[in-house]
Design an enzyme around this catalytic site. Sequence first.
Site, short mmCIF file in Angstrom:
data_model
loop_
_atom_site.label_atom_id
_atom_site.label_comp_id
_atom_site.label_asym_id
_atom_site.label_seq_id
_atom_site.Cartn_x
_atom_site.Cartn_y
_atom_site.Cartn_z
N HIS A 21 88.17 6.92 92.49
CA HIS A 21 89.14 6.25 93.36
C HIS A 21 89.00 4.73 93.38
O HIS A 21 89.80 4.04 94.01
CB HIS A 21 88.99 6.81 94.77
CG HIS A 21 90.16 6.59 95.66
ND1 HIS A 21 90.11 5.82 96.81
CD2 HIS A 21 91.44 7.03 95.56
CE1 HIS A 21 91.30 5.81 97.38
NE2 HIS A 21 92.13 6.54 96.65
N LYS A 54 89.02 0.70 92.49
CA LYS A 54 90.08 -0.16 91.97
C LYS A 54 89.48 -1.53 91.70
O LYS A 54 89.36 -2.38 92.58
CB LYS A 54 91.23 -0.24 92.97
CG LYS A 54 91.92 1.13 93.16
CD LYS A 54 92.60 1.25 94.50
CE LYS A 54 93.32 2.59 94.63
NZ LYS A 54 92.42 3.75 94.60
N HIS A 109 98.47 0.74 102.43
CA HIS A 109 97.61 1.48 101.51
C HIS A 109 96.23 0.81 101.47
O HIS A 109 95.30 1.32 100.87
CB HIS A 109 98.22 1.51 100.11
CG HIS A 109 97.55 2.46 99.17
ND1 HIS A 109 96.68 2.04 98.18
CD2 HIS A 109 97.59 3.81 99.08
CE1 HIS A 109 96.23 3.09 97.52
NE2 HIS A 109 96.76 4.18 98.04
N LYS A 168 92.57 -0.36 102.91
CA LYS A 168 91.54 0.31 103.71
C LYS A 168 90.57 -0.76 104.20
O LYS A 168 90.08 -1.57 103.40
CB LYS A 168 90.75 1.34 102.90
CG LYS A 168 91.59 2.53 102.43
CD LYS A 168 92.16 2.30 101.08
CE LYS A 168 92.80 3.58 100.54
NZ LYS A 168 93.95 3.28 99.67
#
Length: 580
Positions: free
Chosen positions: A248, A250, A479, A481
């Site tokens: 996950h 990025k 989106h 976090k």
Amino acid sequence: MRECPYGDKCYRKNPIHFGEFSHVHLDAIYEKGNGSGSYDIPAKYDSEMILAQLKLLEKLFPKDGAKKEKEENVSGSKPPVTAPVNSGSSSSRPSNNNPSGSSTSRSAPPQDTSNLAKKQKMNAKNIRDYIPVVVEKGGMAKKLERAAPYNMFLTAITDSKPTHSEPLSVTFQEILDESLGEIESTVQINFMVDIGWLLGHYYFSGILDKPLLVLYGDESPEILNISKLKPQVTTVRVRMPTPFATSHSKVMFLGYTDGSMRVVISTANLYEDDWHNRTQGLWISPKLPALPENADTGAGESQTGFKQDLMLYLVEYKISQLQPWIARIRKSDFSAINVFFLGSVPGGHRESAVRGHPWGHARLGALLSKHATPIDDRIPVVCQSSSIGSLGPNVQSWIQQDFVNCLKKDSTPVGKLRQMPAFKMIYPSFGNVSGSHDGMLGGGCLPYGKNTNDKQPWLKEYLQQWKSSDRYRSRAMPHIKSYTRYNLEDQSVYWFVLTSANLSKAAWGCFNKNSNIQPCLRIANYEVGVLFLPRFLTGEDTFPLGNNRDGVPAFPLPYDVPLTPYAPDDKPFLMDYLQG
């Protein structure tokens, strides 16, 4: 031309998408219209959105030539691989030559050098037809300089014009801007990668021919054979040990011709929607020069140990194609970095004498214990993410016992009796999403489901609305976090985390307390984030909140404070609302 996978629920307003995908419902309305903005739109559709999409069809496929254009798009030959013209995406492809070399691109005759240069110039001028928010090239270096000491940005929002010129907004093109350095090679590590969309951006940045390594988590048909069409592109799918684990993270590495490099850590996937009307966060490192050939092994480390932590994280992938980049990082000067690297990697992890807890929320807790100024226990832990995992039957079971128990830590001497701070969770309500720029479909980035929500009804009393009027993003669903503690009374932020990790055990880890030996932290995912601690960025105990303080800029929170709790009739947005 392929049918859009979203069917009549498609909400896109980007010309790229309509040049690549057909839409039966739109074609039917378009064919019956007069082509001048007068259409009979069925009541079941959002007329404003449908009309905007029809306007794009008018532009891309004028009435007289629409059918012919579409036929050419289906039967046309492949474009020259050396002359891509537009960007593309699995959910948005260019209407002309596709950088991914997809066979669905329109035909393009062989071109001589002069014709190619002419066409490239024409399309560079028309970049706005394919990328919704375009910022003038050459200014990113100064923008990054002005963003110090935090270097934290939010993505520009297509339908929120104030964000287009906001000093701390950034577009994907700006990350590749030549003012930051002349790029010679790059790495993209991400979950969802739309290779056509990504290569389109590389084309417009003039680096399509440069070596690119892509590590991706989510399977994509377009990415499998891209190396045959683009030999400079190497793609590797990250294999996970369990079916429910996710790669996950990025992360971007940008290598420059002068030997320097740069690290970018973000919350955005590499496809159009995530850079359109969604609030995303990015941290961009300073330029990291190459060390002298005779430099010591430990040279070029930052005060935060970022370099070592990053290399240890990359080693966990066990992917040979990363080795040259690990070597490059080792030979680069990271001393200018002022944030901590915060990672999660799959497996069971125990505390070591050398590094302490290496990953997940335990690592964050260890850093806070060592470096965070003492914090009053009444200060809440504020969490914010785009999805929520299965947290247990009550707030104590994981949130308090594991997660907040780590995030509450600070440098207060051991032995003092402490209380559990309050827990607050920012997550969009149904009302937040329905009022978003994209309406209900704005919740497409919020994969929190009914089955999970029904098992944790206790969570609602801790939920807070998504509001970001100060950053012009209340209608841009998050989106991003983030995790933090701040004090509204003295307008201070104690620390802040920007990360790919949602609020879940898979992302942050869960202690196995049944073990007869040292507790083991079980983590399922790969995740990456950065921790901002005041002592390393400003030399003070806290960051200013809201206004500058003694020349130190306020920390750029992505949402409004004070927070707005859910009203009694509010409910969290659930992905199931898009399926009914």
